[in-house]
Scaffold this active site. Structure first.
Site, PDB file in Angstrom:
ATOM      1  N   HIS A  36       0.824  -1.221   0.000  1.00 44.35           N
ATOM      2  CA  HIS A  36       0.000   0.000   0.000  1.00 44.35           C
ATOM      3  C   HIS A  36       0.853   1.263   0.000  1.00 44.35           C
ATOM      4  CE1 HIS A  36       0.185  -0.114   4.570  1.00 44.35           C
ATOM      5  NE2 HIS A  36       0.182   1.197   4.406  1.00 44.35           N
ATOM      6  N   ASP A  40       1.125  -7.726   2.216  1.00 46.20           N
ATOM      7  CA  ASP A  40       1.300  -6.284   2.026  1.00 46.20           C
ATOM      8  C   ASP A  40       2.786  -5.925   1.908  1.00 46.20           C
ATOM      9  OD1 ASP A  40       0.894  -3.593   1.829  1.00 46.20           O
ATOM     10  OD2 ASP A  40      -0.402  -3.430   3.585  1.00 46.20           O
ATOM     11  N   SER A  91       3.927   2.321   8.524  1.00 45.29           N
ATOM     12  CA  SER A  91       3.663   1.361   7.459  1.00 45.29           C
ATOM     13  C   SER A  91       4.945   1.098   6.667  1.00 45.29           C
ATOM     14  CB  SER A  91       2.588   1.889   6.514  1.00 45.29           C
ATOM     15  OG  SER A  91       1.322   1.864   7.121  1.00 45.29           O
TER      16      SER A  91
END
Length: 718
Positions: free
Chosen positions: A80, A216, A653
């Site tokens: 992402h 991810d 992240s």
């Protein structure tokens, strides 16, 4: 003295509160004994040295974290986090988002989104004295401008070394200032991303949820000139050779193991006042959730799925949906919590502590009252401000305003310009204009602006801005059809949708703007004086807050020191380290979440339809129990995702999750639903971060996507 105070308080309390806290690297040596007891095997001092392993392998992408995992500049981060670059290189005919992408050699790697950067932090210097010197008697806008001028001067000196990006960060509300120096790698290329049915498996439905089965992860590579210096994209550039890189563990971690994360967490609010908490949770979050959800609806209504217009907005949809769900959780758990009462009690205890001592009374006695007064002042026009703020997510209006602001700023000496409009910012400014081609569709932009202006038009007359009303023909009696026609005409006539035209405006004068017939340029010119007057008013208020909030934080730090509680600064996008353990949790009475998910969970969730549409090849491999080198006996499968007690937030992240030897055992990509409110306060029982397990990452690369060239490039520890 402040650094010593923080370190003493930290050392006294670390043993009892170790999993809470986003620590500045310089604080870590004070924790050495506790860290070793928890499972750290490398020297704690090495984590405080930014030019040594492992810290010099951890990098920022300017919004996400990443890390070097090979001697040839290979970078791993979240899927992402690379989403914008994947989207930028996708078309309906060659949809890398949907199908995935793998470059088998350097020549096949694709340029990332214009403006993509890799930032390698090399130095963090305490510059509190330099920033504050001579400003003791300044207030309001004068204080704001004084701080800004000092920061710009320090940044200019720092960036005299070519290839570096520098920034001054404030800590504890402006109590301390640190200058951060980062090597800026400007040639960033997309190397590999799994298909969305792996990298985004579960989509928005599973976002912030557990159990999770998301791959991810994606890979970039940094390139530099042949002499090793940062350079713009060129076919002659060569892969960057980092000073160190992380080994990737094929052994992974087990339940209870020590883990740590180094990364760039965005924002936390753990020291905000009760008044700020109440306003944020009872007004700002509900309003923001509604606006984000409506924004998504408009995009989906206007741009059909699979169309080029929809592809352009997929990254924005993902970001809007992420925070809409975030806000939903914030509101839900605030309603169940005692957070507001706890903040009020904390402030009452702080006030009582201050009043017990005449010296403390003289130093902090008026701080709380002054801070509350300024906070209420900042909230006076929030109903209008939030609507106009969301217009910033559209394209044409903000673009025209920025271009005209640039023309005005360029009349000033470089050091006198507003940050964002200096010479150092022009490459980034230009990249922003270039990105618009793959992130803008007139039909969508117009529909969103119409919705937001319709909301604005319903505000009380005293909240309206006459120049804005005039620009869009908004009268006392709102006429939606009339506004729609005005916007239709503006979007039909503007030439700012053309990249060459946009870029040309960067070099035009104020006179050129005033003579322009482009409707969005005319809007920017008409609004400029009003915008500048509003900005000056905001700086006056913020300058006052910059004086008072550090006093408040100084009192909190001194109070916490007496109580033996940990003291760490709220996250501010600077490099931090958090430590914890692999551990499950109980989300509600009667339920216990184990810390690992397995390959078989992917099959169990699969429906064959987005977002639970795993590749057929993957489903077949799982059914055949093709576990290969990554089988874990304790779970009788390959682990996919795992939970930890790490204290993290947005910006973390892509952060490498490391074991005690600083080997990469996972990538942090999310938190559980119950921990979203952790931005405002850490809860030992419910704060859990979610990582993609390194063993699943390697399994996908080896058996599903055959990324053998990348596996050979990395150093994998078995």
């Amino acid at each position: 003295m402040k650094k010593l105070l923080v370190s003493v308080a930290l050392a006294a309390a670390f043993g009892a509160h170790a999993d809470e806290g986003m620590w500045q690297p310089y604080q870590l040596p004070a924790m050495a004994d506790e860290l070793k007891a928890k499972g750290l095997e490398i020297d704690a001092k090495s984590i405080s040295k930014l030019t040594e392993f492992p810290m010099n392998a951890v990098i920022s992408l300017g919004g996400c974290t990443a890390s070097f995992v090979s001697p040839k500049g290979l970078v791993v981060t979240n899927h992402h986090c690379a989403y914008g670059s994947i989207q930028y290189n996708s078309t309906p005919e060659k949809n890398l988002l949907k199908d995935g992408f793998l470059a088998k050699n350097y020549g096949e790697e694709l340029p990332a989104t214009p403006g993509s950067r890799i930032y390698v932090t090399e130095a963090v210097t305490n510059v509190t004295g330099e920033v504050k010197a001579g400003l003791e008697n300044k207030v309001g806008n004068d204080f704001y401008q004084g701080i800004e001028a000092k920061e710009k001067q320090l940044v200019a000196q720092c960036e005299a070394d070519d290839g570096y990006r520098c920034q001054v960060y404030s800590f504890h509300g402006g109590l301390e200032y640190y200058l951060v120096k980062q090597l800026e790698i400007r040639d960033v290329r997309l190397v590999y991303n799994p298909a969305a049915s792996v990298g985004k498996y579960g989509g928005d439905i599973d976002n912030w949820m557990w159990p999770r089965h998301t791959g991810d992860f994606s890979f970039y590579r940094g390139y530099v000139s042949k002499d090793g210096k940062p350079a713009d994209f060129s076919k002659d550039n060569v892969p960057y050779e980092p000073k160190s890189f992380l080994k990737v563990s094929a052994k992974g971690v087990s339940d209870g193991d020590f883990v740590m994360v180094a990364g760039y967490p965005g924002r936390t609010n753990r020291y905000r006042t009760a008044n700020e908490v109440e306003n944020q949770f009872e007004w700002a979050y509900p309003e923001g959730k509604m606006l984000r959800e409506r924004f998504i609806e408009i995009i989906k209504e206007t741009a059909p799925e699979g169309s080029d217009e929809r592809i352009k907005y997929e990254s924005l949809i993902a970001g809007l949906a992420n925070y809409a769900k975030n806000f939903t959780s914030m509101i839900e758990f605030y309603g169940k919590s005692t957070m507001l009462d706890d903040r009020k009690a904390r402030e009452a205890a702080l006030t009582a502590w201050i009043n017990k001592d005449s010296k403390r009374q003289a130093q902090y006695g008026q701080t709380m009252a002054e801070l509350d007064k300024l906070i209420k002042e900042s909230q006076e026009h929030q109903a209008r401000d939030i609507i106009l703020g969301y217009i910033g997510y559209t394209t044409m209006l903000p673009t025209a305003r920025s271009l005209y602001r640039l023309a005005n700023e360029k009349q000033l000496d470089d050091m006198a310009r507003e940050p964002g409009y200096q010479d150092r910012d022009m490459t980034r400014f230009k990249s922003g204009l270039e990105r618009i081609d793959r992130r803008y569709a007139p039909s969508v932009d117009k529909a969103v602006v119409l919705d937001l202006l319709s909301r604005y038009a319903k505000l009380p007359s005293e909240e309206r801005i006459p120049e804005l009303d005039k620009a869009f023909g908004i009268g006392k009696k709102f006429d939606a059809a009339k506004l729609s026609k005005v916007l239709d005409k503006m979007y039909a006539k503007t030439e700012l949708g053309d990249k060459a035209t946009r870029l040309a405006w960067m070099d035009k004068s104020v006179a050129d703007f005033k003579a322009s017939k482009d409707p969005f340029i005319q809007f920017a010119v008409a609004m400029y004086d009003t915008d500048m007057a509003q900005e000056k008013k905001e700086k006056e208020l913020y300058g006052k807050l910059m004086k008072v909030r550090p006093q408040y934080m100084d009192a909190i730090i001194a109070y916490n020191k007496e109580l033996g509680k940990p003291v760490y600064a709220d996250a501010n996008s600077s490099l931090r380290v958090t430590v914890g353990h692999v551990k499950g949790y109980s989300p509600q009475d009667g339920l216990v979440a184990v810390p690992f998910t397995r390959l078989e969970g992917i099959v169990a969730k699969d429906t064959g339809e987005d977002p639970f549409d795993a590749p057929k090849k993957q489903l077949e491999l799982i059914k055949q129990k093709q576990y290969g080198d990554y089988y874990v006996k304790s779970i009788d499968s390959v682990p996919v995702n795992f939970l930890s007690t790490l204290d993290t937030t947005g910006g973390n992240s892509g952060s490498p999750t490391l074991n005690g030897r600083a080997e990469l055992v996972g990538l942090l990509f999310d938190g559980v639903y119950e921990s979203i409110i952790g931005d405002w306060g850490y809860d030992t029982d419910t704060n859990r971060s979610i990582q993609v397990d390194s063993r699943y990452m390697l399994w996908v690369m080896k058996y599903l996507d055959h990324a053998d060239n990348l596996l050979a490039e990395m150093e994998i520890v078995h």
